[in-house]
Write a protein that holds these residues in place. Structure first.
Motif, PDB file in Angstrom:
ATOM      1  N   MET A 181       0.681  -1.130   0.013  1.00 44.89           N
ATOM      2  CA  MET A 181       0.142   0.199   0.019  1.00 44.89           C
ATOM      3  C   MET A 181       1.027   1.276   0.066  1.00 44.89           C
ATOM      4  N   SER A 228      -3.709   8.769  -5.207  1.00 42.10           N
ATOM      5  CA  SER A 228      -3.250   7.543  -5.793  1.00 42.10           C
ATOM      6  C   SER A 228      -3.478   7.668  -7.274  1.00 42.10           C
ATOM      7  N   THR A 231      -7.650   4.960 -11.745  1.00 39.29           N
ATOM      8  CA  THR A 231      -7.969   3.729 -12.161  1.00 39.29           C
ATOM      9  C   THR A 231      -8.126   3.515 -13.578  1.00 39.29           C
ATOM     10  N   VAL A 268      -8.042   9.581  -3.029  1.00 42.34           N
ATOM     11  CA  VAL A 268      -8.620   8.436  -2.621  1.00 42.34           C
ATOM     12  C   VAL A 268     -10.089   8.555  -2.215  1.00 42.34           C
ATOM     13  N   LYS A 316     -13.623   8.653  -0.222  1.00 42.19           N
ATOM     14  CA  LYS A 316     -13.766   8.912   1.077  1.00 42.19           C
ATOM     15  C   LYS A 316     -14.081   7.616   1.975  1.00 42.19           C
ATOM     16  N   ALA A 317     -14.597   6.530   1.369  1.00 42.96           N
ATOM     17  CA  ALA A 317     -14.982   5.255   1.970  1.00 42.96           C
ATOM     18  C   ALA A 317     -13.709   4.520   2.238  1.00 42.96           C
ATOM     19  N   ASP A 318     -12.742   4.540   1.240  1.00 43.57           N
ATOM     20  CA  ASP A 318     -11.595   3.934   1.408  1.00 43.57           C
ATOM     21  C   ASP A 318     -10.314   4.470   2.392  1.00 43.57           C
ATOM     22  N   VAL A 319     -10.565   5.635   2.928  1.00 37.16           N
ATOM     23  CA  VAL A 319      -9.457   6.458   3.346  1.00 37.16           C
ATOM     24  C   VAL A 319      -9.287   5.755   4.865  1.00 37.16           C
ATOM     25  N   LYS A 320     -10.173   5.341   5.568  1.00 37.80           N
ATOM     26  CA  LYS A 320      -9.868   4.836   6.851  1.00 37.80           C
ATOM     27  C   LYS A 320      -9.219   3.420   6.931  1.00 37.80           C
ATOM     28  N   ARG A 321      -9.551   2.538   5.774  1.00 36.61           N
ATOM     29  CA  ARG A 321      -8.907   1.381   5.405  1.00 36.61           C
ATOM     30  C   ARG A 321      -7.325   1.709   5.116  1.00 36.61           C
ATOM     31  N   ILE A 322      -7.187   2.618   4.402  1.00 36.57           N
ATOM     32  CA  ILE A 322      -5.929   2.727   3.862  1.00 36.57           C
ATOM     33  C   ILE A 322      -4.833   3.326   4.738  1.00 36.57           C
TER      34      ILE A 322
END
Length: 64
Positions: A10, A24, A27, A50, A52-58
């Protein structure tokens, strides 16, 4: 307690800006480019923020 280790894959895919945004590559520009118009492929160049839904996981994968 073991050390927190960041996900090395990552770290290669995303970049954190000075203000903390996660950027990033856009895509959809790796393959099947013949079917896409040049207008679309030009639009996909560069980096984007990126979702907003993916920010916490990343951030968790980066160890932040």
């Amino acid at each position: 307690m073991p050390k927190m280790k960041p996900h090395s894959g990552m770290g290669k895919r995303v970049k954190v800006t000075g203000r903390g945004k996660i950027m990033s590559e856009q895509t959809g520009k790796r393959h099947l480019l013949e079917g896409k118009s040049s207008h679309v492929t030009r639009r996909m160049t560069g980096t984007v923020e990126v979702a907003k839904a993916d920010v916490k996981r990343i951030k968790k994968l980066l160890g932040r």
